[in-house]
Scaffold this active site. Structure first.
Site, mmCIF file in Angstrom:
data_model
loop_
_atom_site.group_PDB
_atom_site.id
_atom_site.type_symbol
_atom_site.label_atom_id
_atom_site.label_comp_id
_atom_site.label_asym_id
_atom_site.label_seq_id
_atom_site.Cartn_x
_atom_site.Cartn_y
_atom_site.Cartn_z
ATOM 1 N N HIS A 15 -19.492 -17.653 -30.492
ATOM 2 C CA HIS A 15 -20.754 -18.322 -30.771
ATOM 3 C C HIS A 15 -20.916 -19.555 -29.902
ATOM 4 O O HIS A 15 -20.005 -19.983 -29.196
ATOM 5 C CB HIS A 15 -20.915 -18.666 -32.264
ATOM 6 N N CYS A 34 -18.342 -27.060 -29.493
ATOM 7 C CA CYS A 34 -19.006 -25.835 -29.963
ATOM 8 C C CYS A 34 -20.308 -25.581 -29.220
ATOM 9 O O CYS A 34 -20.919 -24.529 -29.377
ATOM 10 C CB CYS A 34 -19.227 -25.883 -31.478
ATOM 11 N N HIS A 40 -17.569 -19.527 -27.211
ATOM 12 C CA HIS A 40 -16.144 -19.556 -27.527
ATOM 13 C C HIS A 40 -15.971 -18.759 -28.803
ATOM 14 O O HIS A 40 -16.938 -18.506 -29.521
ATOM 15 C CB HIS A 40 -15.651 -20.998 -27.696
ATOM 16 N N HIS A 42 -13.918 -17.464 -32.508
ATOM 17 C CA HIS A 42 -13.153 -17.848 -33.685
ATOM 18 C C HIS A 42 -12.604 -16.581 -34.345
ATOM 19 O O HIS A 42 -13.226 -15.521 -34.266
ATOM 20 C CB HIS A 42 -14.033 -18.564 -34.722
ATOM 21 N N ASP A 80 -17.933 -8.071 -36.048
ATOM 22 C CA ASP A 80 -16.642 -8.099 -35.347
ATOM 23 C C ASP A 80 -16.801 -7.839 -33.845
ATOM 24 O O ASP A 80 -17.483 -6.897 -33.441
ATOM 25 C CB ASP A 80 -15.694 -7.061 -35.955
ATOM 26 N N HIS A 81 -16.172 -8.709 -33.053
ATOM 27 C CA HIS A 81 -16.231 -8.624 -31.583
ATOM 28 C C HIS A 81 -17.647 -8.745 -31.047
ATOM 29 O O HIS A 81 -17.972 -8.173 -29.998
ATOM 30 C CB HIS A 81 -15.529 -7.351 -31.070
ATOM 31 N N GLU A 125 -13.436 -20.656 -40.720
ATOM 32 C CA GLU A 125 -13.692 -20.605 -39.282
ATOM 33 C C GLU A 125 -12.411 -20.933 -38.516
ATOM 34 O O GLU A 125 -12.165 -20.420 -37.428
ATOM 35 C CB GLU A 125 -14.809 -21.572 -38.901
HETATM 36 NI NI NI Z 1 -17.123 -22.900 -32.831
#
Ligand code: NI
Length: 136
Positions: A15, A34, A40, A42, A80-81, A125
């Site tokens: 995100h 962020c 990037h 998580h 996911d992914h 997260e």
């Molecule tokens: Ni983040």
């Protein structure tokens, strides 16, 4: 007798936190790392908690097989992914913070459960940062 049943799940997603209508400086000040324009990732850990009366016939609050499948289809397959900003329609105009992701997950699961059951979403997260949402 009310019992809470919990199911853990996991997804990886990328995100970027930013607002198009804010300057680069303001986005940096508020969202820090962020706001990296290259995104990037998580490793999100999810706990889905369902509270309700134990069914006299089955002894279950909710059938874990059904809950597992629901989380797989509605959440894992959808998130996911994925790049949350670019690939998940719910975040086209919504900042994919942990708070907003928890609300989106709640809103996807709640209508699929028996209306008598209460739902709470816990979303990690990072191992130390987590949020909870229960529809209020
Ligand atoms: Ni983040």
């Amino acid at each position: 007798m009310e019992v809470t049943v919990n199911r853990k799940a996991h997804f990886n997603a990328a995100h970027r936190l930013y607002r198009k209508d804010w300057s680069a400086e303001k986005n940096d000040a508020i969202f820090g790392k962020c706001n990296n324009p290259n995104f990037h990732g998580h490793n999100y850990e999810l706990i889905v908690s369902v509270t309700g009366e134990i069914d006299k016939n089955t002894g279950f609050v909710v059938d874990m097989k059904v809950l597992k499948k629901l989380i797989k289809i509605e959440i894992e397959d959808a998130l996911d992914h994925k790049n949350l900003n670019l690939e998940v329609p719910e975040f086209k105009e919504l900042n994919p913070t942990a708070e907003n992701i928890a609300v989106v997950i709640y809103n996807k699961l709640k209508p699929k459960l028996n209306a008598k059951l209460a739902l709470e979403i816990t979303l990690y997260e990072t191992p130390r940062n987590f949020v909870k949402y229960s529809g209020k």
